[in-house]
Design a protein around this motif. Sequence first.
Motif, PDB file in Angstrom:
ATOM      1  N   LYS A 118       0.838  -1.209   0.000  1.00 23.06           N
ATOM      2  CA  LYS A 118       0.000   0.000   0.000  1.00 23.06           C
ATOM      3  C   LYS A 118       0.872   1.259   0.000  1.00 23.06           C
ATOM      4  O   LYS A 118       0.597   2.218  -0.718  1.00 23.06           O
ATOM      5  CB  LYS A 118      -0.928  -0.025   1.219  1.00 23.06           C
ATOM      6  CG  LYS A 118      -1.909   1.120   1.284  1.00 23.06           C
ATOM      7  CD  LYS A 118      -2.821   0.996   2.498  1.00 23.06           C
ATOM      8  CE  LYS A 118      -3.732   2.197   2.615  1.00 23.06           C
ATOM      9  NZ  LYS A 118      -4.558   2.147   3.828  1.00 23.06           N
ATOM     10  N   THR A 119       1.929   1.241   0.803  1.00 20.79           N
ATOM     11  CA  THR A 119       2.839   2.386   0.878  1.00 20.79           C
ATOM     12  C   THR A 119       3.604   2.554  -0.433  1.00 20.79           C
ATOM     13  O   THR A 119       3.784   3.673  -0.922  1.00 20.79           O
ATOM     14  CB  THR A 119       3.810   2.225   2.066  1.00 20.79           C
ATOM     15  OG1 THR A 119       3.052   1.984   3.253  1.00 20.79           O
ATOM     16  CG2 THR A 119       4.650   3.469   2.269  1.00 20.79           C
ATOM     17  N   GLN A 120       4.041   1.445  -1.010  1.00 15.28           N
ATOM     18  CA  GLN A 120       4.744   1.507  -2.297  1.00 15.28           C
ATOM     19  C   GLN A 120       3.858   2.122  -3.377  1.00 15.28           C
ATOM     20  O   GLN A 120       4.329   2.899  -4.203  1.00 15.28           O
ATOM     21  CB  GLN A 120       5.180   0.099  -2.728  1.00 15.28           C
ATOM     22  CG  GLN A 120       6.307  -0.472  -1.907  1.00 15.28           C
ATOM     23  CD  GLN A 120       6.590  -1.932  -2.241  1.00 15.28           C
ATOM     24  OE1 GLN A 120       5.774  -2.628  -2.834  1.00 15.28           O
ATOM     25  NE2 GLN A 120       7.764  -2.406  -1.836  1.00 15.28           N
ATOM     26  N   ASN A 121       2.576   1.783  -3.368  1.00 17.27           N
ATOM     27  CA  ASN A 121       1.637   2.320  -4.365  1.00 17.27           C
ATOM     28  C   ASN A 121       1.351   3.803  -4.157  1.00 17.27           C
ATOM     29  O   ASN A 121       1.131   4.542  -5.108  1.00 17.27           O
ATOM     30  CB  ASN A 121       0.318   1.535  -4.334  1.00 17.27           C
ATOM     31  CG  ASN A 121       0.498   0.102  -4.810  1.00 17.27           C
ATOM     32  OD1 ASN A 121       1.433  -0.209  -5.539  1.00 17.27           O
ATOM     33  ND2 ASN A 121      -0.387  -0.774  -4.380  1.00 17.27           N
ATOM     34  N   LEU A 122       1.366   4.229  -2.905  1.00 17.24           N
ATOM     35  CA  LEU A 122       1.081   5.621  -2.553  1.00 17.24           C
ATOM     36  C   LEU A 122       2.251   6.552  -2.879  1.00 17.24           C
ATOM     37  O   LEU A 122       2.070   7.714  -3.269  1.00 17.24           O
ATOM     38  CB  LEU A 122       0.773   5.682  -1.050  1.00 17.24           C
ATOM     39  CG  LEU A 122       0.536   7.020  -0.393  1.00 17.24           C
ATOM     40  CD1 LEU A 122      -0.936   7.394  -0.531  1.00 17.24           C
ATOM     41  CD2 LEU A 122       0.908   6.950   1.086  1.00 17.24           C
ATOM     42  N   LEU A 123       3.447   6.016  -2.732  1.00 16.09           N
ATOM     43  CA  LEU A 123       4.669   6.827  -2.792  1.00 16.09           C
ATOM     44  C   LEU A 123       4.828   7.683  -4.055  1.00 16.09           C
ATOM     45  O   LEU A 123       5.136   8.874  -3.937  1.00 16.09           O
ATOM     46  CB  LEU A 123       5.888   5.922  -2.583  1.00 16.09           C
ATOM     47  CG  LEU A 123       7.212   6.611  -2.321  1.00 16.09           C
ATOM     48  CD1 LEU A 123       7.133   7.568  -1.145  1.00 16.09           C
ATOM     49  CD2 LEU A 123       8.300   5.563  -2.083  1.00 16.09           C
ATOM     50  N   PRO A 124       4.627   7.136  -5.258  1.00 13.76           N
ATOM     51  CA  PRO A 124       4.818   7.986  -6.449  1.00 13.76           C
ATOM     52  C   PRO A 124       3.921   9.226  -6.458  1.00 13.76           C
ATOM     53  O   PRO A 124       4.351  10.302  -6.850  1.00 13.76           O
ATOM     54  CB  PRO A 124       4.463   7.056  -7.616  1.00 13.76           C
ATOM     55  CG  PRO A 124       4.599   5.673  -7.074  1.00 13.76           C
ATOM     56  CD  PRO A 124       4.281   5.758  -5.614  1.00 13.76           C
ATOM     57  N   TYR A 125       2.675   9.081  -6.009  1.00  8.67           N
ATOM     58  CA  TYR A 125       1.754  10.221  -5.962  1.00  8.67           C
ATOM     59  C   TYR A 125       2.212  11.242  -4.923  1.00  8.67           C
ATOM     60  O   TYR A 125       2.173  12.443  -5.161  1.00  8.67           O
ATOM     61  CB  TYR A 125       0.332   9.746  -5.607  1.00  8.67           C
ATOM     62  CG  TYR A 125      -0.215   8.751  -6.593  1.00  8.67           C
ATOM     63  CD1 TYR A 125      -0.696   9.169  -7.838  1.00  8.67           C
ATOM     64  CD2 TYR A 125      -0.238   7.398  -6.300  1.00  8.67           C
ATOM     65  CE1 TYR A 125      -1.191   8.252  -8.757  1.00  8.67           C
ATOM     66  CE2 TYR A 125      -0.728   6.471  -7.210  1.00  8.67           C
ATOM     67  CZ  TYR A 125      -1.205   6.902  -8.435  1.00  8.67           C
ATOM     68  OH  TYR A 125      -1.682   5.998  -9.341  1.00  8.67           O
ATOM     69  N   MET A 126       2.638  10.725  -3.788  1.00 10.17           N
ATOM     70  CA  MET A 126       3.089  11.595  -2.705  1.00 10.17           C
ATOM     71  C   MET A 126       4.289  12.441  -3.143  1.00 10.17           C
ATOM     72  O   MET A 126       4.343  13.647  -2.901  1.00 10.17           O
ATOM     73  CB  MET A 126       3.463  10.736  -1.497  1.00 10.17           C
ATOM     74  CG  MET A 126       3.882  11.533  -0.303  1.00 10.17           C
ATOM     75  SD  MET A 126       4.367  10.445   1.034  1.00 10.17           S
ATOM     76  CE  MET A 126       4.330  11.606   2.378  1.00 10.17           C
ATOM     77  N   ILE A 127       5.241  11.785  -3.811  1.00 11.23           N
ATOM     78  CA  ILE A 127       6.447  12.488  -4.261  1.00 11.23           C
ATOM     79  C   ILE A 127       6.124  13.441  -5.404  1.00 11.23           C
ATOM     80  O   ILE A 127       6.539  14.604  -5.409  1.00 11.23           O
ATOM     81  CB  ILE A 127       7.536  11.478  -4.674  1.00 11.23           C
ATOM     82  CG1 ILE A 127       8.012  10.691  -3.448  1.00 11.23           C
ATOM     83  CG2 ILE A 127       8.707  12.185  -5.365  1.00 11.23           C
ATOM     84  CD1 ILE A 127       8.934   9.534  -3.767  1.00 11.23           C
TER      85      ILE A 127
END
Length: 195
Positions: A118-127
């Motif tokens: 879940k965190t891996q999937n979220l990371l690109p959007y967050m960055i």
Amino acid sequence: MNFLAHIYLSGDNDLLKIGNFMADSIHGKRYLEYPGDLQRGILLHRYIDTFTDAHPIYRKSKHRLHEKYGHYAGVIMDIVYDHFLAKNWNSYFNENLEVYAEKFYTLLQDNNEILTEKTQNLLPYMIDQNWLVQYASLEGLELILFQMDYRTKHRVNMQEAIVEVQLYYTELEAEFTLFFEELQLHCKEKLIELA
């Protein structure tokens, strides 16, 4: 509290920061599957959430939104409190927020293999959208509320809460400041206990 507060309250320990950041996707006793500092970060995250949800100042802030947003009032207020932390960042930390955020994004990318899916999937959007820095402005806050609303399938139009935030801005900021002072002290004690 939302992402920025959780990271900040983790102190200088990188693995503790990562554990705290990804804790929402680790349920029950699954935290025991992770090594020491990640476990401590997850437990600190849970402590912060429990402390926050029960605190009378936070509950007062959240209550202003409850009638219109129901269960999501807490989600919104977590993000609003992160806004006040980001806006007043220099009062809490001696490194520029942009630099701090960039270092944290790099830390996550360098440790991608230990992140939850879940965190891996979220990371690109967050960055890509630089959430940690976006929090600092009202425009950024509104954008993040819109994105959260999208993730919850537009159940309550969270971005509309910007109206209430602006209406009660002075009170909310004062409440955040008092609450966060107390939360920092409790987190320092909890970190000693978890060591």
